[in-house]
Design a protein around this motif. Structure first.
Motif, PDB file in Angstrom:
ATOM      1  N   TYR A 158      65.973   0.095 -18.662  1.00 17.20           N
ATOM      2  CA  TYR A 158      66.899  -0.190 -17.585  1.00 17.20           C
ATOM      3  C   TYR A 158      66.452  -1.649 -17.217  1.00 17.20           C
ATOM      4  O   TYR A 158      65.269  -1.915 -16.714  1.00 17.20           O
ATOM      5  CB  TYR A 158      66.760   0.645 -16.502  1.00 17.20           C
ATOM      6  N   SER A 159      67.384  -2.501 -16.707  1.00 10.13           N
ATOM      7  CA  SER A 159      66.911  -3.866 -16.264  1.00 10.13           C
ATOM      8  C   SER A 159      67.960  -4.296 -15.048  1.00 10.13           C
ATOM      9  O   SER A 159      69.174  -3.782 -15.261  1.00 10.13           O
ATOM     10  CB  SER A 159      66.742  -5.130 -17.298  1.00 10.13           C
TER      11      SER A 159
ATOM     12  N   ILE B 289      66.147   2.921 -29.042  1.00  8.99           N
ATOM     13  CA  ILE B 289      66.343   2.663 -27.697  1.00  8.99           C
ATOM     14  C   ILE B 289      67.653   2.352 -27.203  1.00  8.99           C
ATOM     15  O   ILE B 289      68.599   1.909 -28.150  1.00  8.99           O
ATOM     16  CB  ILE B 289      65.468   1.408 -27.488  1.00  8.99           C
ATOM     17  N   VAL B 290      67.956   3.220 -26.047  1.00 12.56           N
ATOM     18  CA  VAL B 290      69.272   2.964 -25.532  1.00 12.56           C
ATOM     19  C   VAL B 290      68.943   1.825 -24.248  1.00 12.56           C
ATOM     20  O   VAL B 290      68.014   2.366 -23.411  1.00 12.56           O
ATOM     21  CB  VAL B 290      70.131   3.911 -25.166  1.00 12.56           C
ATOM     22  N   SER B 291      69.433   0.717 -24.061  1.00 14.20           N
ATOM     23  CA  SER B 291      69.189  -0.096 -22.742  1.00 14.20           C
ATOM     24  C   SER B 291      70.414   0.030 -22.189  1.00 14.20           C
ATOM     25  O   SER B 291      71.573  -0.262 -22.506  1.00 14.20           O
ATOM     26  CB  SER B 291      68.737  -1.406 -23.203  1.00 14.20           C
ATOM     27  N   LEU B 292      70.129  -0.184 -20.665  1.00 18.00           N
ATOM     28  CA  LEU B 292      71.299  -0.211 -19.498  1.00 18.00           C
ATOM     29  C   LEU B 292      70.823  -1.565 -18.931  1.00 18.00           C
ATOM     30  O   LEU B 292      69.737  -1.475 -18.039  1.00 18.00           O
ATOM     31  CB  LEU B 292      71.037   0.824 -18.797  1.00 18.00           C
ATOM     32  N   HIS B 293      71.602  -2.491 -19.078  1.00 18.17           N
ATOM     33  CA  HIS B 293      71.359  -3.802 -18.139  1.00 18.17           C
ATOM     34  C   HIS B 293      72.260  -4.093 -17.210  1.00 18.17           C
ATOM     35  O   HIS B 293      73.688  -4.273 -17.424  1.00 18.17           O
ATOM     36  CB  HIS B 293      71.104  -4.859 -19.305  1.00 18.17           C
ATOM     37  N   ASN B 294      71.623  -4.066 -16.031  1.00 14.50           N
ATOM     38  CA  ASN B 294      72.668  -4.364 -14.712  1.00 14.50           C
ATOM     39  C   ASN B 294      72.772  -5.848 -14.781  1.00 14.50           C
ATOM     40  O   ASN B 294      72.177  -6.515 -15.175  1.00 14.50           O
ATOM     41  CB  ASN B 294      71.798  -3.974 -13.560  1.00 14.50           C
ATOM     42  N   PHE B 295      74.224  -6.304 -14.338  1.00 20.10           N
ATOM     43  CA  PHE B 295      74.653  -7.590 -14.215  1.00 20.10           C
ATOM     44  C   PHE B 295      75.563  -7.661 -12.770  1.00 20.10           C
ATOM     45  O   PHE B 295      75.714  -6.522 -12.380  1.00 20.10           O
ATOM     46  CB  PHE B 295      75.119  -8.145 -15.156  1.00 20.10           C
TER      47      PHE B 295
ATOM     48  N   TYR C 119      77.449  -2.854 -15.491  1.00 24.36           N
ATOM     49  CA  TYR C 119      76.263  -2.793 -16.170  1.00 24.36           C
ATOM     50  C   TYR C 119      76.719  -2.634 -17.595  1.00 24.36           C
ATOM     51  O   TYR C 119      77.890  -2.249 -18.008  1.00 24.36           O
ATOM     52  CB  TYR C 119      75.455  -1.667 -15.779  1.00 24.36           C
ATOM     53  N   CYS C 120      75.639  -2.783 -18.425  1.00 27.91           N
ATOM     54  CA  CYS C 120      76.120  -2.776 -20.035  1.00 27.91           C
ATOM     55  C   CYS C 120      75.108  -1.901 -20.659  1.00 27.91           C
ATOM     56  O   CYS C 120      73.940  -2.349 -20.518  1.00 27.91           O
ATOM     57  CB  CYS C 120      76.097  -4.494 -20.443  1.00 27.91           C
ATOM     58  N   GLY C 121      75.497  -1.346 -21.503  1.00 34.28           N
ATOM     59  CA  GLY C 121      74.609  -0.281 -22.502  1.00 34.28           C
ATOM     60  C   GLY C 121      74.652  -0.760 -23.907  1.00 34.28           C
ATOM     61  O   GLY C 121      75.856  -1.269 -24.403  1.00 34.28           O
ATOM     62  N   LEU C 122      73.539  -0.928 -24.472  1.00 32.38           N
ATOM     63  CA  LEU C 122      73.385  -1.291 -25.871  1.00 32.38           C
ATOM     64  C   LEU C 122      72.732  -0.130 -26.755  1.00 32.38           C
ATOM     65  O   LEU C 122      71.489   0.361 -26.161  1.00 32.38           O
ATOM     66  CB  LEU C 122      72.404  -2.520 -25.930  1.00 32.38           C
ATOM     67  N   SER C 123      73.022  -0.035 -27.719  1.00 30.67           N
ATOM     68  CA  SER C 123      72.407   1.175 -28.646  1.00 30.67           C
ATOM     69  C   SER C 123      72.942   1.231 -29.897  1.00 30.67           C
ATOM     70  O   SER C 123      74.048   0.812 -30.194  1.00 30.67           O
ATOM     71  CB  SER C 123      72.506   2.746 -28.200  1.00 30.67           C
ATOM     72  N   LYS C 124      72.123   1.443 -31.059  1.00 30.41           N
ATOM     73  CA  LYS C 124      72.443   1.415 -32.435  1.00 30.41           C
ATOM     74  C   LYS C 124      73.314   2.476 -32.873  1.00 30.41           C
ATOM     75  O   LYS C 124      73.157   3.808 -32.114  1.00 30.41           O
ATOM     76  CB  LYS C 124      71.233   1.191 -33.311  1.00 30.41           C
ATOM     77  N   THR C 125      74.363   2.516 -33.746  1.00 25.81           N
ATOM     78  CA  THR C 125      75.124   3.715 -34.329  1.00 25.81           C
ATOM     79  C   THR C 125      74.880   4.053 -35.807  1.00 25.81           C
ATOM     80  O   THR C 125      73.958   3.283 -36.368  1.00 25.81           O
ATOM     81  CB  THR C 125      76.632   3.549 -34.226  1.00 25.81           C
TER      82      THR C 125
ATOM     83  N   LEU D 210      70.708  -9.592 -21.562  1.00 25.60           N
ATOM     84  CA  LEU D 210      71.815  -9.791 -22.367  1.00 25.60           C
ATOM     85  C   LEU D 210      72.020 -11.162 -22.944  1.00 25.60           C
ATOM     86  O   LEU D 210      72.685 -11.289 -24.052  1.00 25.60           O
ATOM     87  CB  LEU D 210      73.103  -9.384 -21.385  1.00 25.60           C
ATOM     88  N   ASN D 211      71.853 -12.038 -22.226  1.00 30.04           N
ATOM     89  CA  ASN D 211      71.770 -13.521 -22.495  1.00 30.04           C
ATOM     90  C   ASN D 211      71.109 -13.804 -23.980  1.00 30.04           C
ATOM     91  O   ASN D 211      71.520 -14.334 -25.106  1.00 30.04           O
ATOM     92  CB  ASN D 211      71.181 -14.458 -21.494  1.00 30.04           C
ATOM     93  N   GLU D 212      69.971 -13.057 -24.035  1.00 27.97           N
ATOM     94  CA  GLU D 212      69.194 -13.394 -25.494  1.00 27.97           C
ATOM     95  C   GLU D 212      69.896 -12.501 -26.389  1.00 27.97           C
ATOM     96  O   GLU D 212      70.024 -12.997 -27.574  1.00 27.97           O
ATOM     97  CB  GLU D 212      67.723 -12.714 -24.992  1.00 27.97           C
ATOM     98  N   PHE D 213      70.477 -11.637 -26.124  1.00 24.11           N
ATOM     99  CA  PHE D 213      71.172 -10.536 -27.127  1.00 24.11           C
ATOM    100  C   PHE D 213      72.478 -11.288 -27.614  1.00 24.11           C
ATOM    101  O   PHE D 213      72.406 -11.525 -28.845  1.00 24.11           O
ATOM    102  CB  PHE D 213      71.501  -9.194 -26.550  1.00 24.11           C
TER     103      PHE D 213
END
Ligand code: FAD
Length: 374
Positions: free
Chosen positions: A75-76, A185-191, A195-201, A237-240
């Protein structure tokens, strides 16, 4: 008019799971779904492991489709300060494109009929239902399950309490190619604004799905501008977004997302999944709840179809009680977490506290999830 045992309105996770469970016992089941399969859906595509044993009991083995095994959460906060924890049960990364299609094919195999069409009317007269679509298809059913998701024209017709309340949320989702994003990893980034979730399928792509307030979104013209002006304010998220390649021509979006309390039964229609109540997506538990709610409803319905005094009233009462026992606490915790996350100083105090007491986070996550469903 044809009369069947059960009509299910909506062939998403809840509707299809109920169809598999009920058709598998020999009842005559018909699912109405407005879209063709397979199709993409706005969702974080992280499925909690708690429903895997139940799905296996229905002969749905998701591991055979090579989903990602996800065991860690990052989480960020909007400035990028992060915490990392092990997820108590963990989950799998699987696309809705595949998951809904697996359930659809299993429902057909179990004997359910699936009709492509949008239900625009459900009437309850003389202890049975009439379900109809605009093209003139009509079916009479003893039981109707409302599994049509977050919001539908049916809600308006049924005059459900939540439908006229203002909602402040919209959601956007896309798939991205980025090899180096970790599989587990599942990541949850607050903005600032959501908030935005990222994970692979299972396909190896990264699912990116965010929830945002209208207030923050409306100043920017479209998801592209919002992504570069707002989401990218979070350094992760910027880096992603700088390095990942978008795979959809256009992101998918949905609007008017309501987290209001909903009735579990309305005009004798048994509501499942999001139609009965939507948990805040940051909990990563909506899909498991939809599947679990199908099990609870199917069990009460099967009792009703056995020769006994378990009439419609008893069936409805039992379902409401079981639903409340299973999910009310999680929804409350979700509402609280969402409030904290959307309040920048509270979110930062919480992140700081969790850094000092790291064992607290798995404990909070447990409160938004259930035990394995058998
Ligand atoms: C931004 C966001 C991210 C999320 N991320 C996650 C996550 O990572 N993990 C998780 O567990 N949960 C997540 N969720 C929640 C999860 O997506 C839902 O809880 C889950 O999809 C609910 O399943 P359902 O079967 O109730 O509804 P749905 O899957 O939405 O299915 C409803 C179906 O009904 C059909 N339909 C609608 N109206 C009609 C009609 N009138 N006639 C016929 N068919 C109709 C629709 O086409 C649809 O296929 C997220 C939600 C959001 C908003």
């Amino acid at each position: 008019m044809k009369e069947i045992d059960i009509a299910i309105v909506g062939g998403g996770l809840a509707g299809l799971t109920a169809a598999i469970h009920l058709a598998g016992t020999g009842l005559e089941v018909c699912v109405f779904e407005k879209e063709n399969y397979p199709h993409h859906k706005v969702c974080g595509e992280y499925l909690s492991r708690e429903v895997i044993p139940y799905l296996e009991s229905l002969e749905v083995n998701l591991y055979s489709y090579n989903p990602m095994n996800i065991g860690t959460l990052i989480y960020s906060n909007p400035s990028g300060k992060s915490i990392k924890t092990t997820l108590p049960q963990g989950g799998i990364g699987i696309s809705r494109f595949l998951l809904d299609d697996i359930l659809y094919r299993k429902a057909i195999q179990k004997g359910a009929q699936v009709i492509t069409g949008t239900v625009n009317n459900i009437e309850f007269i003389d202890n049975k239902f009439q379900v109809s679509t605009p093209d003139g298809t009509k079916i009479s059913a003893k039981i109707v399950l409302g599994a049509y998701g977050k919001r539908s024209l049916i809600d308006k017709k049924l005059d459900r309490d939540f439908i006229d309340k203002k909602t402040s949320w919209l959601a956007v989702k896309g798939h991205y190619k980025m090899e180096k994003y970790p599989e587990n990893i599942v990541s949850l980034h607050n903005f600032n604004g959501g908030y935005c979730g990222l994970s692979k399928t299972e396909t190896g792509v990264v699912n990116v799905c965010y929830l945002a307030t209208y207030k923050s979104f409306k100043k920017h013209k479209d998801p592209k501008a919002y992504k570069s002006n707002v989401l990218s304010g979070n350094p992760h998220l910027n880096e992603f977004f700088k390095t990942a390649t978008p795979l959809f021509e256009k992101d998918l979006s949905i609007a008017q997302i309501s987290f209001e309390k909903k009735s579990r039964i309305q005009d004798h229609i048994i509501m499942l999944g999001d139609a009965a109540g939507l948990i805040h997506p940051l909990c990563g538990n909506g899909m498991a709840m939809a599947i679990h709610s199908a099990k609870l409803a199917a069990e009460s319905i099967l009792k009703h179809f056995k020769p006994s005094n378990f009439n419609r009233e008893a069936m409805e009462k039992e379902y409401i009680n079981k639903w409340d026992d299973a999910f009310s606490g999680r929804l409350e915790t979700g509402r609280l977490l969402q409030k904290v996350l959307m309040h920048s100083s509270l979110a930062e105090i919480s992140r700081h506290t969790l850094n000092i007491f790291p064992d607290l986070l798995p404990h909070i996550i447990k409160k938004t999830h259930g035990n394995p469903v058998l």
